[in-house]
Design a protein around this motif. Structure first.
Motif, PDB file in Angstrom:
ATOM      1  N   VAL A 340       0.849  -1.180   0.000  1.00 47.12           N
ATOM      2  CA  VAL A 340       0.000   0.000   0.000  1.00 47.12           C
ATOM      3  C   VAL A 340       0.891   1.237   0.000  1.00 47.12           C
ATOM      4  CG1 VAL A 340      -1.773   1.273   1.271  1.00 47.12           C
ATOM      5  CG2 VAL A 340      -1.822  -1.223   1.232  1.00 47.12           C
ATOM      6  N   PRO A 341       0.612   2.246  -0.843  1.00 48.69           N
ATOM      7  CA  PRO A 341       1.455   3.446  -0.859  1.00 48.69           C
ATOM      8  C   PRO A 341       1.507   4.119   0.508  1.00 48.69           C
ATOM      9  CG  PRO A 341      -0.057   3.420  -2.728  1.00 48.69           C
ATOM     10  CD  PRO A 341      -0.463   2.296  -1.827  1.00 48.69           C
ATOM     11  N   LEU A 342       2.565   4.889   0.722  1.00 49.16           N
ATOM     12  CA  LEU A 342       2.702   5.589   1.995  1.00 49.16           C
ATOM     13  C   LEU A 342       1.496   6.461   2.272  1.00 49.16           C
ATOM     14  CD1 LEU A 342       6.462   6.641   2.087  1.00 49.16           C
ATOM     15  CD2 LEU A 342       5.329   4.907   3.456  1.00 49.16           C
ATOM     16  N   SER A 343       1.086   7.233   1.284  1.00 49.50           N
ATOM     17  CA  SER A 343      -0.071   8.113   1.441  1.00 49.50           C
ATOM     18  C   SER A 343      -1.158   7.701   0.454  1.00 49.50           C
ATOM     19  CB  SER A 343       0.309   9.581   1.199  1.00 49.50           C
ATOM     20  OG  SER A 343       1.068  10.079   2.270  1.00 49.50           O
ATOM     21  N   VAL A 344      -2.295   7.301   0.988  1.00 49.25           N
ATOM     22  CA  VAL A 344      -3.434   6.904   0.151  1.00 49.25           C
ATOM     23  C   VAL A 344      -4.428   8.050   0.117  1.00 49.25           C
ATOM     24  CG1 VAL A 344      -5.333   5.266  -0.098  1.00 49.25           C
ATOM     25  CG2 VAL A 344      -3.111   4.476   0.727  1.00 49.25           C
ATOM     26  N   PRO A 345      -4.953   8.402  -1.067  1.00 48.46           N
ATOM     27  CA  PRO A 345      -5.961   9.470  -1.122  1.00 48.46           C
ATOM     28  C   PRO A 345      -7.181   9.104  -0.285  1.00 48.46           C
ATOM     29  CG  PRO A 345      -5.124   8.980  -3.319  1.00 48.46           C
ATOM     30  CD  PRO A 345      -4.588   7.917  -2.410  1.00 48.46           C
ATOM     31  N   TRP A 346      -7.615  10.041   0.552  1.00 48.46           N
ATOM     32  CA  TRP A 346      -8.797   9.821   1.389  1.00 48.46           C
ATOM     33  C   TRP A 346     -10.006  10.420   0.707  1.00 48.46           C
ATOM     34  CZ3 TRP A 346     -12.759  12.526   3.465  1.00 48.46           C
ATOM     35  CH2 TRP A 346     -13.499  11.910   4.480  1.00 48.46           C
ATOM     36  N   ASP A 347     -11.118   9.664   0.691  1.00 48.93           N
ATOM     37  CA  ASP A 347     -12.390  10.246   0.254  1.00 48.93           C
ATOM     38  C   ASP A 347     -13.519   9.536   0.994  1.00 48.93           C
ATOM     39  OD1 ASP A 347     -13.240   7.911  -1.185  1.00 48.93           O
ATOM     40  OD2 ASP A 347     -12.053   8.543  -2.905  1.00 48.93           O
TER      41      ASP A 347
END
Length: 547
Positions: A340-347
């Motif tokens: 999983v990428p370090l920062s995942v887009p939140w929505d």
């Protein structure tokens, strides 16, 4: 357990089945319906082994089928209870198959099912707690509480997405201009529940119902594509009520929506007695995703569907929402933590699954057993763990503070700058819900670029589910359109970090801090805080500088 004997979970049940022609479809592949019956039977036996009484299937999480199984191959199913709650328990199921000629084995799917224990006189009965022994058992036991939380929020997640988001319901036509009215895919079938379809209580086996549902869903999918479809995914679903021997089950299926290379089929099951056909009971609904494979095994283009007015349009739109949720859930939850990428887009659509990933990643890290004690100063112990390209830290100490007070103090980052010199400020950007918040943190730590660092952090907190469970405060980086990187700061990122808090005695609380970082493979990664010396600085920011 005798010396030298390999440990085996007391609830573990294994089933091995040779795939015979009577188990297969026209292609000589194992029918998914038959596989579902075997899965349900194995899981039920595991649940009953722990409960000591009859159990019924309450729900099944998403199932992703990775491979098909051919005649002559052997299916191996392993099931064991991960955690027991009050009257329900989660059973984990692993399915693989082997080729007897080559000796090779392949994973088919992994599933989680919830079973409810049925007492003889009072109905539901209270279950004894489970005592996990191995690292894997402790991890599954801990994360089971998060999966239970996610199941309960599933319906609300769909409603929120339909209410608050604009879904893309149109698709690219590609090479297919065919439009099929959804009504032409409709299927209805009646099944009479006989004794071979039921358990020792006279209730219909959940696996048998799932097999009948798969049958009508396959027919509906075939009517759209005029080919033989392959089932790839079964959406999370719940059994609303039981059915018994003598019931008639009315199964209805229709294609809700067709995407470029897949289609969703909705199935509804109603039960009634012969003399009470007008009083049907809705006992189950499920959504199944099919693809049509070409000769090379690649998904073919699916004809488009024209939904019926009213309910058909609602189902069409809900199918688009479920697809987005399913892809988010598979991407965030099914991936290994390190992928999983370090920062995942939140929505709004993935908030439940990011929260799950945040807490479960921390619990997985805490459950690891191969930590090495690096140093101990004034009863503060620091452990390290190096795996591949990842470096983890764990810090433990006991404090004279109430666990609840420590929990709220560590989970609210807004006041942290008052007692932690590494924090400059923390702004609450979004209150996702009662237990999840997104903060924009400014630190006093200076990066190699001679700039202060900032973080956009999802903070997820959990109170104990059962006696002996810790309070949990988990952190991970996310990205928000409203908080893009600022050239005045170096954007730091954390993959997994947080606190587990136990009340040891009336006066003492044990606090365990854990954090995971990926070690940089190139100098360009250093601005993200991935080199060891940058990890040290970020660790101070996220851990109060306790070490």
């Amino acid at each position: 357990m005798e010396r030298g004997e390999r440990y085996r979970n007391p609830t573990e049940v294994q089933m091995s089945q040779m795939v015979l022609p009577c188990h297969t479809n026209h292609r000589g592949e194992l029918s998914i319906g038959q596989l579902l019956k075997w899965i349900d039977t194995t899981a039920c036996l595991s649940a009953e082994r722990h409960a000591g009484c009859p159990c019924v299937t309450a729900s099944v999480d998403d199932i992703y089928f990775e491979h098909t199984i051919s005649v002559g191959q052997v299916v191996n199913i392993k099931a064991k209870v991960n955690r027991a709650f009050n009257s329900s328990m989660e059973v984990g199921i692993q399915v693989s198959y082997e080729d007897l000629c080559s000796g090779k084995q392949w994973n088919v799917c992994k599933a989680y099912a919830t079973f409810v224990a049925q007492g003889k006189a009072t109905g539901k009965m209270k279950l004894k707690p489970l005592a996990p022994q191995t690292e894997e058992e402790k991890m599954e036991h801990s994360i089971a509480a998060e999966r239970r939380r996610m199941r309960l929020a599933h319906t609300d997640t769909l409603k929120d997405l339909l209410t608050n988001s604009t879904l893309q319901t149109e698709r690219e036509n590609g090479d297919c201009n065919t439009v099929v009215p959804a009504e032409k895919t409709r299927v209805e079938s009646v099944e009479l529940v006989l004794p071979p379809h039921a358990n020792h209580q006279g209730n219909t086996f959940g696996g048998q119902i799932m097999a009948w549902m798969e049958n009508v869903a396959t027919i509906a999918a075939s009517r759209l594509c005029h080919a033989h479809p392959t089932l790839k995914t079964i959406e999370m679903f719940h059994f609303r009520g039981p059915s018994q021997v003598g019931d008639r089950l009315l199964l209805k299926a229709i294609v809700n929506n067709a995407f470029k290379n897949s289609m969703e089929v909705g199935v509804c099951v109603e039960a009634y007695r012969q003399e009470m056909e007008v009083s049907r009971r809705h006992i189950n609904s499920a959504f199944m995703t099919f693809v049509v494979l070409d000769q090379e095994g690649q998904p073919s283009t699916i004809p488009m569907v024209k939904p019926e007015a009213g309910d058909g349009e609602r189902r069409y739109r809900e199918a688009s929402a479920r697809k987005k949720i399913r892809l988010d859930r598979k991407y965030i939850i099914s991936c290994e933590q390190t992928k999983v990428p370090l920062s995942v887009p939140w929505d709004q659509s993935n908030k439940v699954y990011l929260s799950y990933n945040n807490v479960s990643a921390l619990k997985t890290l805490v459950a690891k057993t191969n930590w090495v004690l690096a140093t101990e100063i004034d009863k503060v112990r620091m452990y390290t763990l190096e795996e591949d390209k990842y470096l983890s830290f764990r810090i433990e100490m006991s404090l004279c503070i109430d666990a609840t007070q420590a929990f709220f103090l560590l989970s609210d980052l807004r006041q942290r700058h008052e007692w932690d010199r590494h924090y400059a400020s923390a702004e609450l950007v979004q209150q996702v819900d009662e237990d999840d918040m997104i903060y924009h943190v400014l630190s006093q730590t200076v990066s190699q670029e001679n700039k202060p660092q900032d973080f956009v952090i999802l903070a997820s907190r959990r109170r104990p589910c059962d006696e002996g469970d810790p309070y949990v405060v988990a952190f991970r980086s996310v990205t928000l359109p409203t908080r893009p990187p600022n050239p005045e700061y170096t954007r730091g990122e954390t993959m997994c970090s947080g606190f587990c808090i136990w009340q040891e005695t009336a006066e003492l609380t044990k606090v365990r801090l854990s954090a995971l970082w990926r070690i940089a493979v190139s100098p360009s990664d250093n601005h993200r805080g991935l080199y060891p010396h940058s990890i040290t600085k970020n660790l101070r920011v996220l851990t109060c500088g306790w070490y």
